[in-house]
Design an enzyme around this catalytic site. Structure first.
Site, PDB file in Angstrom:
ATOM      1  N   GLU A 131       0.813  -1.214   0.000  1.00  0.00           N
ATOM      2  CA  GLU A 131       0.000   0.000   0.000  1.00  0.00           C
ATOM      3  C   GLU A 131       0.851   1.271   0.000  1.00  0.00           C
ATOM      4  O   GLU A 131       0.536   2.240  -0.683  1.00  0.00           O
ATOM      5  CB  GLU A 131      -0.890  -0.032   1.246  1.00  0.00           C
ATOM      6  CG  GLU A 131      -2.018   0.950   1.244  1.00  0.00           C
ATOM      7  CD  GLU A 131      -2.872   0.786   2.495  1.00  0.00           C
ATOM      8  OE1 GLU A 131      -3.159   1.800   3.119  1.00  0.00           O
ATOM      9  OE2 GLU A 131      -3.205  -0.362   2.844  1.00  0.00           O
ATOM     10  N   ASP A 132       1.945   1.270   0.794  1.00  0.00           N
ATOM     11  CA  ASP A 132       2.710   2.504   1.031  1.00  0.00           C
ATOM     12  C   ASP A 132       4.031   2.607   0.281  1.00  0.00           C
ATOM     13  O   ASP A 132       4.608   3.685   0.202  1.00  0.00           O
ATOM     14  CB  ASP A 132       3.004   2.662   2.534  1.00  0.00           C
ATOM     15  CG  ASP A 132       1.739   2.864   3.349  1.00  0.00           C
ATOM     16  OD1 ASP A 132       0.696   3.133   2.731  1.00  0.00           O
ATOM     17  OD2 ASP A 132       1.790   2.745   4.585  1.00  0.00           O
TER      18      ASP A 132
END
Length: 729
Positions: free
Chosen positions: A97-98
């Protein structure tokens, strides 16, 4: 094999700037995961280094390196003795996600299972959503469906949410409140639903702290002060319980526990109490060796302190839906203080605290553990059903929230099987809990062998029997009283499907009528014309287009004109005076056709159809005030007429002015029944300014206008009736 220890050279960034994180990582790899094999810990060391490198340079709002968060999440999970795959996924849960790490890369480095777990935790960022709520709901749906495939997904997510809630001080106040509300509505109830009691209580308390900070502070101070004041009373009760159990020859571990802050606050709110009026802020727990001893212990305690009537609950014989088992009793203690005592075995206590996570903690052949897994599996399967029948993610989330109510009632089927339902559940909820087909076909219910309305709320211990009929179908009004997500989603799904099928048939009739009004001898559009029209209008299928006509989303005349143009047929624009063939109305078209409540048309009335978006064709009388005076677009009006063979009853309101005397209403009702009409509803009130008369408003069910005229003629012959007329609402 030597224990795994990370040296400063392995993670130089942490050694220089955050040695505390490096210490925490080594504590995790040597102490927290001591139950794992050395090769598993080596695997976790690799996952930690990969995650640290991926997040390098990222900082949390608290000022700590970002890697401290996934490390804390993995450490929380070690309390449940989760396996190396789950702990690796916890360490890596934010990398997709990051940091832009792909699922394929994770699969290559850590295996398919770890990659699937991380993917189940990752948000859906690449799709475009119409609102923040829709995006959030879609992310919940993705996570919960991943959880249905692998329960470890939700355990990692709960640990992730718990650590975020513990470290939320640095966030903006509006974000704190949003996250706290989401936690209280979704994550805390899920923790409770799968039996993670300690996580559930901590999430509730932390949510309370950020949603109502002043109330939280005041209550915390009051609780700290009460600890000192009540220590003597608590000590006396503990000593009394221990001595009584020793006298009875029962070997038990007795402890006092303070109730969590939010449960005290909720009790004050529900019962309108001040803090000083809440006596049972302490609960007492008795742990014994086996089930028979639980019941012996209750008997001993009831002879020590008098039990409060109606406050004994046996969750051993009838466990909660999350697998929780215990005996609960409330007693009159010293100085009239109510004492709440829980009595359970040591195995039940482990399940009460860790729920389904106890599967990883205590890998034994105990039946209790497999029961918990089975109950959780059943709930997860129900989530898949909800997902399949929910129209979109927001609707799925709404159904899920309904299903997460912690309060339950336990009812019996005619064969003695126990079903757990949310508090406030009705007979329809019960029917759908037994089987979808039973719910869809139910027409009546018996509770404790007596016929009751389907909307009747069930109570603990009720025996429920559902009466079904082969041709019955769900009623839209059920949605106003059902409480379970399963019942709500099945009813909506059935109604949507039925409405779609009916609207397709109606749309087909309306399109054919519009084409024949333009070209009386026109051939129906062929497959090629349909293909061109569908492509031109970006519609997926013929049925979808016809359904849109039936639901009033698309005008049939406009569609008919375009189809004739595509087929190269010449047509003449209809003039004002030209009447196309009218669509016949049978009254049995279901939800695709509705009868307006403003004028209540019945067979024999001149009628006209009006397209209303998402409601389809609404039938009005020709003289209905709502359609007069150019109030509606003439393109949305369509000529309709009654089928000569209508065979159903129609509602029509009438008003009667009658003598306000004994027996008048009974005589009127008897006359209506003799005329083969039904009374759907009746309301009476005295005539204003004159007590000699009363106004009676009836809703009658009649076959047609002639039948209504016969009923009204009979009523006029009654001496008590002065005036009668048909009304509009």
């Amino acid at each position: 094999m030597e224990p795994v220890v990370l040296a400063a050279a392995d993670v130089p960034e942490l050694a220089g700037s955050a040695p505390g994180v490096l210490d925490a990582a080594n504590r995790f790899l040597t102490h927290d995961t001591a139950y794992l094999r050395p090769e598993d810990r080596l695997f976790l060391a690799g996952a930690f280094k990969f995650s640290e490198a991926a997040h390098r340079g990222q900082m949390r709002r608290t000022g700590d390196p970002y890697i401290s968060h996934p490390l804390a999440v993995a450490s929380i999970l070690t309390a449940w003795h989760l396996d190396a795959q789950a702990l690796a996924a916890a360490l890596l849960h934010d990398v997709m996600e990051d940091t832009g790490v792909s699922k394929l890369e994770l699969t290559e480095k850590f295996g398919r299972h770890v990659a699937e777990l991380v993917d189940g935790m990752s948000k859906i960022d690449k799709l475009e959503f119409q609102s923040k709520e829709e995006a959030q709901a879609e992310n919940f749906r993705k996570m919960l469906l991943a959880m249905a495939r692998d329960l470890r997904v939700i355990l990692i997510k709960l640990a992730d949410r718990l650590h975020n809630m513990r470290t939320m001080e640095a966030m903006r106040e509006d974000k704190q409140k949003r996250i706290a509300r989401e936690t209280m509505e979704i994550y805390a109830p899920i923790a409770n639903r799968i039996g993670l009691n300690s996580i559930y209580q901590e999430l509730d308390d932390l949510s309370f702290k950020y949603l109502h900070p002043r109330r939280y502070d005041v209550l915390s101070k009051a609780l700290r002060a009460a600890r000192g004041n009540r220590r003597e009373v608590v000590g006396k009760i503990l000593d009394g319980i221990r001595l009584k159990l020793i006298e009875a020859g029962i070997d038990a571990v007795v402890s006092g526990r303070e109730k969590n802050l939010f449960s005290i606050y909720r009790k004050m709110l529900e019962k309108h109490l001040s803090f000083s009026e809440v006596f049972d802020i302490y609960g007492f727990r008795v742990l014994v060796k086996d089930v028979p001893t639980c019941y012996l212990a209750v008997g001993a305690l009831h002879s020590l302190f008098k039990p409060i009537a109606g406050k004994f609950k046996d969750y051993i014989a009838i466990p909660k839906s999350n697998g929780y088992q215990s005996l609960h009793t409330t007693l009159f203690g010293p100085y009239g203080t109510p004492i709440e005592v829980q009595i359970r075995t040591h195995e039940m206590h482990r399940i009460a605290d860790a729920g389904v996570a106890s599967h990883w903690m205590y890998k034994s052949g105990d039946e209790s553990f497999s029961d918990v897994q089975q109950k959780t599996h059943q709930w997860l399967q129900s989530l898949l059903e909800l997902q399949a029948e929910s129209g979109d993610a927001v609707e799925f989330l709404e159904h899920l929230k309904v299903d997460l109510f912690p309060d339950e009632v336990y009812v019996f089927t005619p064969k003695g099987k126990i079903l757990s339902l949310p508090n406030g559940a009705t007979c329809v909820d019960f029917a759908y809990a037994v089987h979808t087909d039973i719910g869809n076909r139910c027409i009546a219910a018996k509770v404790n062998h007596e016929l009751v309305p389907l909307r009747t709320k069930l109570k603990n211990g009720d025996q429920v029997e559902i009466v079904t009929a082969a041709h019955a179908k769900p009623n839209p009004s059920w949605l106003t009283f059902v409480t379970t997500g399963k019942a709500r989603s099945h009813i909506r799904h059935f109604l949507k499907t039925m409405r779609f099928e009916e609207s397709v048939l109606l749309g087909d009739r309306l399109l054919a009528q519009s084409i024949s009004s333009l070209v009386p001898i026109a051939q129906p559009p062929g497959d090629e014309i349909w293909e061109r029209w569908l492509k031109e209008n970006n519609v997926r299928s013929r049925d979808e287009a016809l359904s849109e006509i039936g639901l009033g989303k698309r005008l049939p005349l406009v569609m008919a004109k375009r189809m004739l143009q595509l087929s190269g047929q010449w047509f003449e624009e209809p003039t004002q005076g030209k009447r196309p063939n009218a669509v016949t109305i049978r009254g049995t078209e279901g939800m695709a056709i509705q009868f307006a409540r403003c004028c209540n048309p019945i067979p024999g009335d001149p009628i006209i159809g009006f397209f209303k978006k998402d409601q389809g064709l609404v039938i009005h009388t020709h003289d209905c005030p709502l359609l007069s005076g150019g109030r509606v677009d003439s393109d949305k009006l369509i000529d309709v007429e009654w089928d000569p063979l209508v065979a159903r009853m129609f509602d029509v309101p009438i008003r009667v002015l009658a003598a306000n005397e004994r027996g008048a209403l009974a005589a009127i009702a008897a006359t209506i029944a003799e005329a083969d009409a039904n009374i759907a509803s009746v309301a009476t009130h005295e005539q204003s300014g004159d007590e000699r008369y009363m106004q009676i408003q009836f809703t009658l069910q009649v076959q047609d206008r002639v039948h209504l005229a016969q009923v009204m003629k009979r009523l006029r012959q009654l001496p008590a009736v002065y005036r009668i007329h048909r009304t509009r609402t």
